[in-house]
Design a protein around this motif. Structure first.
Motif, mmCIF file in Angstrom:
data_model
loop_
_atom_site.group_PDB
_atom_site.id
_atom_site.type_symbol
_atom_site.label_atom_id
_atom_site.label_comp_id
_atom_site.label_asym_id
_atom_site.label_seq_id
_atom_site.Cartn_x
_atom_site.Cartn_y
_atom_site.Cartn_z
ATOM 1 N N PHE A 147 0.830 -1.204 0.000
ATOM 2 C CA PHE A 147 0.000 0.000 0.000
ATOM 3 C C PHE A 147 0.865 1.254 0.000
ATOM 4 C CE2 PHE A 147 -1.852 3.428 2.593
ATOM 5 C CZ PHE A 147 -2.899 3.792 1.758
ATOM 6 N N SER A 148 0.479 2.218 -0.840
ATOM 7 C CA SER A 148 1.197 3.484 -0.924
ATOM 8 C C SER A 148 0.197 4.629 -0.795
ATOM 9 C CB SER A 148 1.952 3.591 -2.256
ATOM 10 O OG SER A 148 2.444 4.902 -2.455
ATOM 11 N N ALA A 149 0.280 5.377 0.304
ATOM 12 C CA ALA A 149 -0.614 6.519 0.504
ATOM 13 C C ALA A 149 -0.368 7.586 -0.559
ATOM 14 C CB ALA A 149 -0.392 7.098 1.901
ATOM 15 N N ARG A 150 0.885 7.735 -0.946
ATOM 16 C CA ARG A 150 1.213 8.728 -1.967
ATOM 17 C C ARG A 150 0.556 8.385 -3.300
ATOM 18 N NH1 ARG A 150 7.392 10.171 -3.963
ATOM 19 N NH2 ARG A 150 6.811 11.734 -5.521
ATOM 20 N N ARG A 151 0.607 7.086 -3.666
ATOM 21 C CA ARG A 151 0.009 6.658 -4.928
ATOM 22 C C ARG A 151 -1.511 6.818 -4.894
ATOM 23 N NH1 ARG A 151 3.031 2.002 -5.959
ATOM 24 N NH2 ARG A 151 1.676 0.809 -4.596
ATOM 25 N N LEU A 152 -2.121 6.488 -3.757
ATOM 26 C CA LEU A 152 -3.578 6.628 -3.629
ATOM 27 C C LEU A 152 -3.985 8.086 -3.769
ATOM 28 C CD1 LEU A 152 -6.401 5.583 -2.992
ATOM 29 C CD2 LEU A 152 -5.854 5.800 -0.555
ATOM 30 N N ALA A 153 -3.287 8.983 -3.068
ATOM 31 C CA ALA A 153 -3.622 10.409 -3.138
ATOM 32 C C ALA A 153 -3.465 10.937 -4.560
ATOM 33 C CB ALA A 153 -2.741 11.195 -2.175
ATOM 34 N N PHE A 154 -2.409 10.474 -5.246
ATOM 35 C CA PHE A 154 -2.174 10.947 -6.614
ATOM 36 C C PHE A 154 -3.316 10.552 -7.535
ATOM 37 C CE2 PHE A 154 -0.688 10.118 -10.922
ATOM 38 C CZ PHE A 154 -0.115 11.340 -11.261
ATOM 39 N N PHE A 155 -3.725 9.286 -7.506
ATOM 40 C CA PHE A 155 -4.732 8.822 -8.453
ATOM 41 C C PHE A 155 -6.139 9.268 -8.068
ATOM 42 C CE2 PHE A 155 -1.267 6.023 -9.729
ATOM 43 C CZ PHE A 155 -1.359 6.137 -11.107
ATOM 44 N N LEU A 156 -6.414 9.457 -6.783
ATOM 45 C CA LEU A 156 -7.698 10.041 -6.401
ATOM 46 C C LEU A 156 -7.782 11.489 -6.879
ATOM 47 C CD1 LEU A 156 -8.390 8.724 -2.780
ATOM 48 C CD2 LEU A 156 -9.643 8.173 -4.866
ATOM 49 N N SER A 157 -6.680 12.234 -6.719
ATOM 50 C CA SER A 157 -6.653 13.620 -7.188
ATOM 51 C C SER A 157 -6.826 13.675 -8.693
ATOM 52 C CB SER A 157 -5.339 14.284 -6.786
ATOM 53 O OG SER A 157 -5.176 14.305 -5.389
ATOM 54 N N ARG A 158 -6.162 12.751 -9.387
ATOM 55 C CA ARG A 158 -6.266 12.719 -10.851
ATOM 56 C C ARG A 158 -7.697 12.391 -11.285
ATOM 57 N NH1 ARG A 158 -4.788 9.034 -15.448
ATOM 58 N NH2 ARG A 158 -3.740 10.337 -16.981
ATOM 59 N N ALA A 159 -8.348 11.472 -10.579
ATOM 60 C CA ALA A 159 -9.735 11.124 -10.904
ATOM 61 C C ALA A 159 -10.642 12.343 -10.730
ATOM 62 C CB ALA A 159 -10.212 9.974 -10.017
ATOM 63 N N TRP A 160 -10.434 13.107 -9.642
ATOM 64 C CA TRP A 160 -11.251 14.300 -9.407
ATOM 65 C C TRP A 160 -11.010 15.344 -10.496
ATOM 66 C CZ3 TRP A 160 -10.637 19.498 -8.634
ATOM 67 C CH2 TRP A 160 -11.726 20.190 -8.108
ATOM 68 N N LEU A 161 -9.751 15.557 -10.871
ATOM 69 C CA LEU A 161 -9.433 16.529 -11.917
ATOM 70 C C LEU A 161 -10.053 16.137 -13.254
ATOM 71 C CD1 LEU A 161 -5.678 17.285 -11.121
ATOM 72 C CD2 LEU A 161 -7.577 18.908 -10.996
ATOM 73 N N LEU A 162 -9.958 14.846 -13.590
ATOM 74 C CA LEU A 162 -10.546 14.371 -14.838
ATOM 75 C C LEU A 162 -12.059 14.558 -14.834
ATOM 76 C CD1 LEU A 162 -8.555 11.090 -15.590
ATOM 77 C CD2 LEU A 162 -8.757 13.068 -17.099
ATOM 78 N N ALA A 163 -12.689 14.166 -13.719
ATOM 79 C CA ALA A 163 -14.150 14.285 -13.628
ATOM 80 C C ALA A 163 -14.583 15.747 -13.738
ATOM 81 C CB ALA A 163 -14.641 13.669 -12.323
ATOM 82 N N SER A 164 -13.862 16.636 -13.063
ATOM 83 C CA SER A 164 -14.223 18.061 -13.088
ATOM 84 C C SER A 164 -14.020 18.651 -14.484
ATOM 85 C CB SER A 164 -13.376 18.830 -12.064
ATOM 86 O OG SER A 164 -13.597 18.342 -10.757
ATOM 87 N N ALA A 165 -12.887 18.308 -15.109
ATOM 88 C CA ALA A 165 -12.599 18.845 -16.444
ATOM 89 C C ALA A 165 -13.587 18.309 -17.477
ATOM 90 C CB ALA A 165 -11.172 18.492 -16.834
ATOM 91 N N MET A 166 -13.945 17.030 -17.369
ATOM 92 C CA MET A 166 -14.899 16.451 -18.308
ATOM 93 C C MET A 166 -16.284 17.075 -18.126
ATOM 94 S SD MET A 166 -13.639 12.460 -18.160
ATOM 95 C CE MET A 166 -15.006 11.833 -19.133
ATOM 96 N N ARG A 167 -16.657 17.350 -16.874
ATOM 97 C CA ARG A 167 -17.970 17.980 -16.629
ATOM 98 C C ARG A 167 -17.995 19.369 -17.264
ATOM 99 N NH1 ARG A 167 -22.683 18.106 -13.365
ATOM 100 N NH2 ARG A 167 -23.914 19.616 -14.550
ATOM 101 N N ARG A 168 -16.910 20.114 -17.141
ATOM 102 C CA ARG A 168 -16.858 21.443 -17.760
ATOM 103 C C ARG A 168 -16.948 21.348 -19.279
ATOM 104 N NH1 ARG A 168 -12.449 25.298 -14.635
ATOM 105 N NH2 ARG A 168 -13.353 25.116 -12.539
ATOM 106 N N ALA A 169 -16.271 20.346 -19.862
ATOM 107 C CA ALA A 169 -16.312 20.172 -21.315
ATOM 108 C C ALA A 169 -17.721 19.823 -21.781
ATOM 109 C CB ALA A 169 -15.326 19.080 -21.736
#
Length: 369
Positions: A75-97
């Motif tokens: 388990f890597s907390a750093r990896r989890l935080a990175f990919f959760l943040s990336r998922a949020w950014l993708l979801a937000s950017a796609m919603r705006r598009a």
């Protein structure tokens, strides 16, 4: 985009953003079971809707959550935080598009290339990428090479076909056993390991800028095994100049990951350095060649079985066999994932176990619900 599709996509993106925000606010230890389940549902829905980039991001985030729940050392907390943040950014950017009606931006964020139908296609398997998350799922990416041209596919073109199976916690079964379960098109993926020419019908291909062309099957498509293939040496090559040109032209975007720009490579005349243990859940095996150094990461978990043991063994040989695999560029290093070797008797797949499968356990595995 049809109104119904737009409504589905907006619902998914909104639900995902809320789930990620709740997880960050509460923390993983305090997160409710429903929040974690919502992320898992979002992953499955993104995969069903063929949102490749979002789906793969959520898959890795879910892997880390599963590792945390199981108390796994990987388990890597750093990896989890990175990919959760990336998922949020993708979801937000796609919603705006979607709100702006910007189809071009949405396609870039989705990483969804155009699909082209192919009536019939012949290919062989060069290697298999295996990813196992105990108690959750196992995924296989079959690295293929076309035999003969067909419609939109050139002779010798690199292809990839994927399949994913859920894993039950109460079954002690090798992940390779699931390849003997029939797909809905009534063929078993295990035929791709028979070292024969495979013929696929009713399929489609999607060219990908950063990697091999993706192959998919329609509801009525199928795969059948044909004659044995022996001319493996003709496929055992790597155009280094072409790879250098692709790297030179590549312009990374903020949403890109290192592994999204991959190269299929063939490494011969290599020499292994001393293996090193890391605190990231894998062993590090440095490889030296006459022109490039590589870094092989051997997973200590089920994803690294049996390739970790096999690579450790052949690395000790005076003349190790040439390796076929996929490599990506990470922090100025070439990270190699070995998939197969070429010997006197032909190709050997490194990532799948040749052990016999218990038919009784296999029947149990068919009862997923």
């Amino acid at each position: 985009m049809q109104d119904a599709e737009k409504k589905q996509l907006v619902s998914l993106l909104d639900e995902l953003s809320k789930a990620v925000e709740e997880l960050f606010l509460a923390g993983l230890t305090a997160a409710s079971k429903s929040t974690v389940e919502r992320l898992d549902v979002s992953f499955k829905e993104a995969s069903r809707m063929k949102l490749l980039r979002l789906g793969s991001t959520l898959r890795i985030a879910n892997e880390e959550i599963s590792r945390f729940t199981a108390g796994a050392s990987q388990f890597s907390a750093r990896r989890l935080a990175f990919f959760l943040s990336r998922a949020w950014l993708l979801a937000s950017a796609m919603r705006r598009a979607v709100d702006a009606g910007d189809r071009e931006a949405l396609n870039r964020l989705q990483a969804a290339p155009a699909t082209q139908p192919v009536e019939k296609l012949r290919f062989v398997t060069l290697g298999v990428v295996k990813r196992v998350v105990p108690g959750a799922f196992v995924g296989f990416d079959f690295r293929l090479r076309s035999v003969g041209a067909a419609d939109h596919v050139a002779d010798g073109e690199s292809l990839v076909w994927s399949c994913v199976f859920p894993l039950r916690k109460d079954l002690d079964l090798p992940s390779e056993a699931l390849l003997h379960l029939p797909q809905k098109q009534k063929f078993k993926p295990s035929i791709l390991l028979e070292k024969k020419v495979i013929e696929a019908t009713g399929c489609a291909v999607s060219p990908q800028a950063g990697g091999a062309t993706r192959l998919s099957l329609s509801e009525t498509g199928t795969m059948t095994a044909g004659e044995a293939f022996a001319d493996w040496p003709s496929l055992w090559s790597w155009d280094v100049g072409r790879a250098a040109d692709r790297l030179e032209r590549h312009r990374p975007m903020p949403m890109d990951l290192e592994i999204e720009l991959q190269e299929e490579v063939v490494v011969s005349g290599w020499r292994a350095g001393e293996p090193l243990e890391t605190d990231q859940g894998y062993d590090l095996l440095p490889l030296e060649t006459d022109f490039l150094p590589f870094e092989v990461r051997l997973d200590r978990g089920p994803s690294g079985d049996p390739v970790r043991g096999v690579m450790t063994k052949i690395a000790k040989k005076k003349r190790p066999p040439p390796i076929y695999g996929v490599a990506h560029y990470e922090a100025c290093r070439l990270v190699l994932q070995p998939l197969s070797t070429l010997g006197k008797n032909g190709i050997d797949y490194l990532t799948v176990s040749p052990d016999k499968i218990s038919q009784a356990e296999l029947v149990k595995a068919m009862k997923f619900t």
